[in-house]
Design a protein around this motif. Structure first.
Motif, PDB file in Angstrom:
ATOM      1  N   TYR A 161       0.913  -1.185   0.129  1.00 32.27           N
ATOM      2  CA  TYR A 161      -0.107   0.095  -0.191  1.00 32.27           C
ATOM      3  C   TYR A 161       0.928   1.417  -0.103  1.00 32.27           C
ATOM      4  CZ  TYR A 161      -2.855   3.655   2.053  1.00 32.27           C
ATOM      5  OH  TYR A 161      -3.692   5.049   2.059  1.00 32.27           O
ATOM      6  N   LEU A 162       1.737   1.373   0.890  1.00 29.18           N
ATOM      7  CA  LEU A 162       2.855   2.492   0.993  1.00 29.18           C
ATOM      8  C   LEU A 162       3.726   2.650  -0.411  1.00 29.18           C
ATOM      9  CD1 LEU A 162       3.945   2.194   4.760  1.00 29.18           C
ATOM     10  CD2 LEU A 162       2.214   3.866   3.566  1.00 29.18           C
ATOM     11  N   THR A 163       4.435   1.458  -0.575  1.00 29.84           N
ATOM     12  CA  THR A 163       5.200   1.443  -2.000  1.00 29.84           C
ATOM     13  C   THR A 163       4.224   1.931  -3.109  1.00 29.84           C
ATOM     14  OG1 THR A 163       5.024  -0.682  -1.986  1.00 29.84           O
ATOM     15  CG2 THR A 163       7.028   0.421  -1.037  1.00 29.84           C
ATOM     16  N   GLY A 164       2.984   1.496  -3.082  1.00 30.35           N
ATOM     17  CA  GLY A 164       2.180   1.663  -4.377  1.00 30.35           C
ATOM     18  C   GLY A 164       1.867   3.057  -4.554  1.00 30.35           C
ATOM     19  N   MET A 165       1.840   4.078  -3.599  1.00 30.51           N
ATOM     20  CA  MET A 165       1.570   5.297  -3.692  1.00 30.51           C
ATOM     21  C   MET A 165       2.829   5.945  -4.539  1.00 30.51           C
ATOM     22  SD  MET A 165       0.367   6.944  -0.140  1.00 30.51           S
ATOM     23  CE  MET A 165      -0.878   5.923   0.907  1.00 30.51           C
ATOM     24  N   ILE A 274       7.415  12.189  -5.943  1.00 29.09           N
ATOM     25  CA  ILE A 274       6.677  13.108  -4.797  1.00 29.09           C
ATOM     26  C   ILE A 274       5.635  13.825  -5.321  1.00 29.09           C
ATOM     27  CG2 ILE A 274       7.004  15.112  -3.176  1.00 29.09           C
ATOM     28  CD1 ILE A 274       8.927  12.326  -2.723  1.00 29.09           C
ATOM     29  N   GLU A 275       5.635  14.350  -6.462  1.00 32.69           N
ATOM     30  CA  GLU A 275       4.525  15.007  -6.948  1.00 32.69           C
ATOM     31  C   GLU A 275       3.310  14.025  -7.158  1.00 32.69           C
ATOM     32  OE1 GLU A 275       5.508  16.454 -10.918  1.00 32.69           O
ATOM     33  OE2 GLU A 275       7.021  17.801  -9.973  1.00 32.69           O
ATOM     34  N   GLN A 276       3.525  12.913  -7.640  1.00 31.97           N
ATOM     35  CA  GLN A 276       2.574  11.718  -7.659  1.00 31.97           C
ATOM     36  C   GLN A 276       1.776  11.544  -6.347  1.00 31.97           C
ATOM     37  OE1 GLN A 276       3.792   8.005  -9.337  1.00 31.97           O
ATOM     38  NE2 GLN A 276       4.936   9.274 -11.107  1.00 31.97           N
ATOM     39  N   ILE A 277       2.828  11.342  -5.274  1.00 32.02           N
ATOM     40  CA  ILE A 277       2.176  11.060  -3.843  1.00 32.02           C
ATOM     41  C   ILE A 277       1.345  12.424  -3.251  1.00 32.02           C
ATOM     42  CG2 ILE A 277       2.823  10.962  -1.373  1.00 32.02           C
ATOM     43  CD1 ILE A 277       5.635   9.327  -2.530  1.00 32.02           C
ATOM     44  N   GLU A 278       1.784  13.545  -3.909  1.00 32.85           N
ATOM     45  CA  GLU A 278       1.216  14.701  -3.199  1.00 32.85           C
ATOM     46  C   GLU A 278      -0.255  14.920  -3.994  1.00 32.85           C
ATOM     47  OE1 GLU A 278       3.875  17.991  -4.114  1.00 32.85           O
ATOM     48  OE2 GLU A 278       4.833  17.823  -2.092  1.00 32.85           O
ATOM     49  N   SER A 279      -0.126  14.513  -5.064  1.00 35.45           N
ATOM     50  CA  SER A 279      -1.337  14.612  -5.967  1.00 35.45           C
ATOM     51  C   SER A 279      -2.483  13.472  -5.460  1.00 35.45           C
ATOM     52  CB  SER A 279      -1.001  14.376  -7.615  1.00 35.45           C
ATOM     53  OG  SER A 279      -1.992  14.070  -8.290  1.00 35.45           O
ATOM     54  N   LEU A 280      -1.790  12.607  -5.100  1.00 36.78           N
ATOM     55  CA  LEU A 280      -2.955  11.571  -4.546  1.00 36.78           C
ATOM     56  C   LEU A 280      -3.642  12.093  -3.399  1.00 36.78           C
ATOM     57  CD1 LEU A 280      -3.869   8.624  -4.284  1.00 36.78           C
ATOM     58  CD2 LEU A 280      -1.982   7.970  -3.109  1.00 36.78           C
ATOM     59  N   HIS A 281      -2.628  12.478  -2.454  1.00 37.27           N
ATOM     60  CA  HIS A 281      -3.491  13.192  -1.295  1.00 37.27           C
ATOM     61  C   HIS A 281      -4.320  14.128  -1.407  1.00 37.27           C
ATOM     62  CE1 HIS A 281      -1.524  10.495   1.986  1.00 37.27           C
ATOM     63  NE2 HIS A 281      -0.346  10.440   1.189  1.00 37.27           N
ATOM     64  N   ARG A 286     -10.008  16.537  -1.852  1.00 37.11           N
ATOM     65  CA  ARG A 286     -11.067  16.843  -2.644  1.00 37.11           C
ATOM     66  C   ARG A 286     -12.064  15.960  -2.693  1.00 37.11           C
ATOM     67  NH1 ARG A 286      -6.852  17.756  -6.408  1.00 37.11           N
ATOM     68  NH2 ARG A 286      -7.721  16.102  -7.659  1.00 37.11           N
ATOM     69  N   LEU A 287     -11.752  14.881  -2.670  1.00 37.89           N
ATOM     70  CA  LEU A 287     -13.058  13.758  -2.881  1.00 37.89           C
ATOM     71  C   LEU A 287     -13.772  13.662  -1.359  1.00 37.89           C
ATOM     72  CD1 LEU A 287     -11.386  11.307  -5.314  1.00 37.89           C
ATOM     73  CD2 LEU A 287     -13.253  13.033  -5.793  1.00 37.89           C
ATOM     74  N   GLY A 288     -13.223  14.236  -0.037  1.00 32.48           N
ATOM     75  CA  GLY A 288     -13.602  13.986   0.980  1.00 32.48           C
ATOM     76  C   GLY A 288     -13.397  12.640   1.623  1.00 32.48           C
ATOM     77  N   ILE A 289     -12.542  12.004   0.954  1.00 31.46           N
ATOM     78  CA  ILE A 289     -11.780  10.692   1.736  1.00 31.46           C
ATOM     79  C   ILE A 289     -11.127  11.042   2.991  1.00 31.46           C
ATOM     80  CG2 ILE A 289     -10.099   8.597   1.440  1.00 31.46           C
ATOM     81  CD1 ILE A 289     -10.932   9.184  -1.751  1.00 31.46           C
TER      82      ILE A 289
END
Length: 296
Positions: A161-165, A274-281, A286-289
């Motif tokens: 899960y963590l590395t998949g980010m 890093i940009e991918q991880i920040e984009s994911l969060h 935004r989606l309220g997760i």
């Protein structure tokens, strides 16, 4: 004297002197030799009753072998339980004896000490170059399958899960609805199998490692012994200490090693990770997760 002797050495000495003992003392020593695990988990009265001797006989026995008293004599046996040197049921009985005797503070201290020692010993047995090499395997792989069964399942899931980010090509196996060997059967020379397992070792995990190697995949293994099959067979192996006073395997040290490996993977990944991880969060907020305002 309790700090300077092992239970194995003590039992050998007792067996060697048994023929020279007589009466109640011989009965007491015979019982200890035949039931050494009981010494750590039973009171002096319980041992005396089981051995059919008077409690004072156990005190005489302890002094005969150079101890100040029975509690001093019992300490090496309890140390072995604390360090995970006895079977699961005996450790469970020891835990219950602490609760009954109002000694949970002793358990608390033993748990803390074993956790710290496990982490220290595990890091001492690894090094940054070894972790870097494992991270490079994973970062450069076409696909990485992370395998853990039983108590190791949650470890594998969390690592994936963590590395998949950071990397989209990492997944935990067995996949939902699939089998371990089916998933490993899809691996090839450009792939990595990361196997996690502890005693008693699962035949399915060992078979998966052997299959991955036969297909040319690279294997990373982490276990609780340098003699563990998934460590000896692996291209890169890690040993995480798992000693504990309780009867379930301690995963404190392996979690520490896995977290360090995650950090190495992120450090070694492409610059846009890093940009991918920040984009994911950001998307999750935004989606309220995520709960608003809970940013770290």
């Amino acid at each position: 004297m309790a700090d300077a002797i092992t239970t194995r050495g003590m039992l050998r000495r007792m067996a060697g002197e048994l023929e020279n003992l007589s009466g109640e003392l011989r009965k007491a020593v015979t019982y200890v030799i035949e039931h050494p695990n009981d010494v750590s988990v039973s009171s002096v009265r319980e041992i005396a009753e089981s051995a059919s001797v008077h409690p004072n006989t156990l005190v005489r026995m302890a002094r005969h072998f150079g101890f100040a008293g029975y509690d001093d004599f019992r300490e090496p046996f309890r140390d072995e339980v604390r360090q995970g040197g006895t079977a699961f049921p005996d450790r469970a009985r020891w835990l219950q004896s602490l609760a009954k005797g109002g000694k949970l503070q002793e358990l608390y201290a033993a748990m803390a000490a074993s956790a710290i020692e496990n982490i220290e010993m595990s890091y001492a047995g690894s090094d940054a170059l070894q972790l870097k090499a494992a991270a490079e395997f994973i970062v450069r792989a076409r696909r990485t399958a992370v395998l853990g069964l039983g108590i190791s399942s949650s470890l594998a899931q969390n690592f994936a899960y963590l590395t998949g980010m950071a990397l989209p090509n990492i997944s935990a196996i067995p996949s939902p609805g699939g089998t371990t060997l089916d998933d490993v059967g899809r691996l090839g020379p450009d792939d990595v199998l990361f196997a996690i397992g502890f005693r008693p070792y699962r035949t399915e995990v060992v078979a998966a490692v052997q299959l991955a190697l036969a297909q040319g995949a690279r294997v990373i293994g982490i276990s609780d012994s340098p003699a563990a099959p998934i460590v000896t067979l692996a291209h890169i192996g890690f040993v995480a200490q798992s000693r504990t006073p309780q009867f379930f395997t301690s995963t404190v040290a392996v979690n520490a090693i896995l977290e360090t490996m995650v950090a190495f993977i992120v450090a070694d990944a492409p610059n846009d990770v890093i940009e991918q991880i920040e984009s994911l969060h950001n998307r999750r907020f935004r989606l309220g997760i995520y709960v608003e305002g809970s940013e770290t």
